[in-house]
Design a protein around this motif. Structure first.
Motif, PDB file in Angstrom:
ATOM      1  N   PHE A 146      -4.416 -14.004  21.527  1.00  0.00           N
ATOM      2  CA  PHE A 146      -5.353 -14.019  20.954  1.00  0.00           C
ATOM      3  C   PHE A 146      -5.840 -13.520  20.073  1.00  0.00           C
ATOM      4  O   PHE A 146      -6.227 -13.439  18.773  1.00  0.00           O
ATOM      5  CB  PHE A 146      -6.384 -13.389  22.664  1.00  0.00           C
ATOM      6  N   TYR A 147      -5.721 -12.061  20.270  1.00  0.00           N
ATOM      7  CA  TYR A 147      -6.263 -10.897  18.995  1.00  0.00           C
ATOM      8  C   TYR A 147      -4.984 -11.567  17.602  1.00  0.00           C
ATOM      9  O   TYR A 147      -5.651 -11.142  16.511  1.00  0.00           O
ATOM     10  CB  TYR A 147      -5.879  -9.419  19.352  1.00  0.00           C
ATOM     11  N   ASP A 148      -3.683 -11.558  17.500  1.00  0.00           N
ATOM     12  CA  ASP A 148      -3.453 -12.015  17.429  1.00  0.00           C
ATOM     13  C   ASP A 148      -3.845 -13.118  16.205  1.00  0.00           C
ATOM     14  O   ASP A 148      -3.645 -12.745  14.588  1.00  0.00           O
ATOM     15  CB  ASP A 148      -1.737 -12.270  17.222  1.00  0.00           C
ATOM     16  N   LYS A 149      -4.519 -13.924  16.981  1.00  0.00           N
ATOM     17  CA  LYS A 149      -5.125 -15.231  16.745  1.00  0.00           C
ATOM     18  C   LYS A 149      -6.494 -14.483  15.759  1.00  0.00           C
ATOM     19  O   LYS A 149      -6.832 -15.202  15.135  1.00  0.00           O
ATOM     20  CB  LYS A 149      -5.226 -16.913  17.479  1.00  0.00           C
ATOM     21  N   LEU A 150      -6.935 -13.742  16.342  1.00  0.00           N
ATOM     22  CA  LEU A 150      -7.800 -13.377  15.880  1.00  0.00           C
ATOM     23  C   LEU A 150      -7.683 -12.543  14.358  1.00  0.00           C
ATOM     24  O   LEU A 150      -8.645 -13.012  13.509  1.00  0.00           O
ATOM     25  CB  LEU A 150      -8.656 -12.074  16.689  1.00  0.00           C
ATOM     26  N   ARG A 151      -6.962 -11.497  14.279  1.00  0.00           N
ATOM     27  CA  ARG A 151      -6.278 -11.360  12.975  1.00  0.00           C
ATOM     28  C   ARG A 151      -6.084 -12.627  11.888  1.00  0.00           C
ATOM     29  O   ARG A 151      -6.007 -12.455  11.030  1.00  0.00           O
ATOM     30  CB  ARG A 151      -4.756 -10.237  13.346  1.00  0.00           C
ATOM     31  N   GLN A 152      -5.987 -13.415  12.153  1.00  0.00           N
ATOM     32  CA  GLN A 152      -5.498 -14.346  11.596  1.00  0.00           C
ATOM     33  C   GLN A 152      -6.739 -15.211  10.392  1.00  0.00           C
ATOM     34  O   GLN A 152      -7.071 -15.637   9.763  1.00  0.00           O
ATOM     35  CB  GLN A 152      -4.265 -15.581  11.662  1.00  0.00           C
ATOM     36  N   THR A 153      -7.758 -15.191  12.023  1.00  0.00           N
ATOM     37  CA  THR A 153      -8.924 -16.408  10.868  1.00  0.00           C
ATOM     38  C   THR A 153     -10.150 -15.374  11.211  1.00  0.00           C
ATOM     39  O   THR A 153     -10.986 -16.135  11.142  1.00  0.00           O
ATOM     40  CB  THR A 153      -9.085 -17.233  12.619  1.00  0.00           C
ATOM     41  N   GLY A 154      -9.938 -14.838  11.474  1.00  0.00           N
ATOM     42  CA  GLY A 154     -11.340 -13.586  12.043  1.00  0.00           C
ATOM     43  C   GLY A 154     -12.262 -14.095  13.076  1.00  0.00           C
ATOM     44  O   GLY A 154     -11.833 -14.527  13.833  1.00  0.00           O
ATOM     45  N   PRO A 155     -13.812 -13.426  13.534  1.00  0.00           N
ATOM     46  CA  PRO A 155     -14.626 -14.150  14.373  1.00  0.00           C
ATOM     47  C   PRO A 155     -14.203 -14.928  14.742  1.00  0.00           C
ATOM     48  O   PRO A 155     -14.127 -16.178  13.891  1.00  0.00           O
ATOM     49  CB  PRO A 155     -16.049 -13.586  13.988  1.00  0.00           C
ATOM     50  N   ILE A 156     -14.366 -15.678  15.680  1.00  0.00           N
ATOM     51  CA  ILE A 156     -14.864 -17.149  16.272  1.00  0.00           C
ATOM     52  C   ILE A 156     -16.336 -16.833  17.839  1.00  0.00           C
ATOM     53  O   ILE A 156     -16.144 -15.737  17.884  1.00  0.00           O
ATOM     54  CB  ILE A 156     -13.556 -16.905  17.330  1.00  0.00           C
ATOM     55  N   LYS A 157     -16.917 -17.733  17.189  1.00  0.00           N
ATOM     56  CA  LYS A 157     -17.965 -18.442  18.084  1.00  0.00           C
ATOM     57  C   LYS A 157     -17.902 -18.170  20.025  1.00  0.00           C
ATOM     58  O   LYS A 157     -16.536 -18.222  20.142  1.00  0.00           O
ATOM     59  CB  LYS A 157     -18.505 -19.579  17.497  1.00  0.00           C
ATOM     60  N   THR A 158     -18.486 -17.297  20.792  1.00  0.00           N
ATOM     61  CA  THR A 158     -19.060 -17.716  21.352  1.00  0.00           C
ATOM     62  C   THR A 158     -19.848 -18.366  22.250  1.00  0.00           C
ATOM     63  O   THR A 158     -21.169 -18.240  21.322  1.00  0.00           O
ATOM     64  CB  THR A 158     -18.474 -16.040  22.434  1.00  0.00           C
TER      65      THR A 158
END
Length: 292
Positions: free
Chosen positions: A52-64
């Motif tokens: 999950f955090y690897d994905k965030l490192r690539q994409t930046g913040p996501i919405k909740t």
């Protein structure tokens, strides 16, 4: 003393093992990823924090997406129909509308089910700052403490909850609407590490800055030394954004400050993790007095 059901949202950072042991029900927030909607809690499978955090490192913040009133009604109503009252331990109203939605649902349902009670506690906290109150409520229920008394204890003690943390990238919090652009700019200078806290209004504010990652972790330990009671602690918890080594380092520093039996360490769940970002480390404990 009457039995009651304890419920909270996924922001409380309670993993399935903790939930099962404490007999707490979790209502998940929703993460809005490029693959579609994803619940921030799933008791049928473990959370893969590294992926999950690897994905965030690539994409930046996501919405909740918060839990809305209709979702709360769907979660609360079966419990009331079964003849149980509810203690709902909510995320801070200072950073989310989830608590307000829970209160709205509680009001509607108590009108439909006279004699049933739903107590909603605005913890003014998130992550383990919220989760610790749910765990404490479970302990009280096991000790035959009443719903009213458990809710009253949480209300009286919620401003004693210390929530100190540091992040690698303040833009996650800024883009998620958790902090102002002014606060976010603190971290724009190379290697400046911000220190943040949840204040008495349930909002995230700056409480300092240091140079370097190790110093930021040591600063969290110093805040623990300043605010934690002497002697054995109750529940001390650390949440991290896929940086377990840093969490373990901080736990070791805490044990040098106080005779701790254990420190509860878990990866930040995806709902809160989406806002604090990879590399976040947060410390939660109860102070003897209110923390401003």
């Amino acid at each position: 003393m009457e039995d009651f059901t304890i419920m909270t949202d996924s922001s409380a950072n309670l993993t399935p093992d903790l939930v099962q042991e404490a007999q707490i029900e979790v209502i998940p927030l929703t993460c809005l990823t490029d693959a579609g909607e994803m619940p921030a809690y799933d008791d049928t499978k473990p959370f893969d924090g590294h992926s999950f955090y690897d994905k965030l490192r690539q994409t930046g913040p996501i919405k909740t997406s918060m839990v809305n009133c209709a979702q709360f009604i769907r979660a609360f109503e079966p419990v009331l129909k079964a003849g149980q009252n509810i203690l709902y331990v909510a995320m801070s109203s200072g950073i989310s509308g989830t608590c307000a939605a829970a209160m709205q649902a509680a009001g509607e349902l108590m009108r439909q089910y006279p004699g049933r009670v739903i107590k909603v506690v605005d913890t003014l906290a998130a992550s383990f700052g919220e989760g610790i109150f749910a765990l404490k409520a479970s302990m009280m229920r096991s000790a035959k403490v009443s719903l009213d008394s458990a809710a009253e204890w949480a209300e009286m003690n919620k401003r004693r909850m210390c929530q100190f943390f540091t992040v690698d990238d303040l833009m996650f919090l800024h883009k998620g609407g958790r902090i102002s652009s002014l606060t976010a700019r603190i971290g724009s200078i190379a290697n400046i590490k911000p220190l943040l806290m949840g204040n008495s209004e349930g909002k995230i504010v700056s409480c300092g800055k240091v140079i370097g990652r190790k110093k930021s972790l040591m600063a969290l330990a110093d805040l623990f030394d300043k605010h934690a009671p002497q002697g054995n602690q109750d529940i001390v918890a650390i949440a991290h954004g896929d940086c377990e080594k840093d969490a373990l380092f901080l736990a070791d520093q805490l044990k040098k400050k106080r005779p701790l039996k254990d420190v509860l360490i878990r990866c930040y769940e995806p709902g809160t993790g989406s806002h604090v970002g990879p590399g976040a480390v947060a410390l939660f404990f109860l102070s003897p007095v209110a923390v401003k």
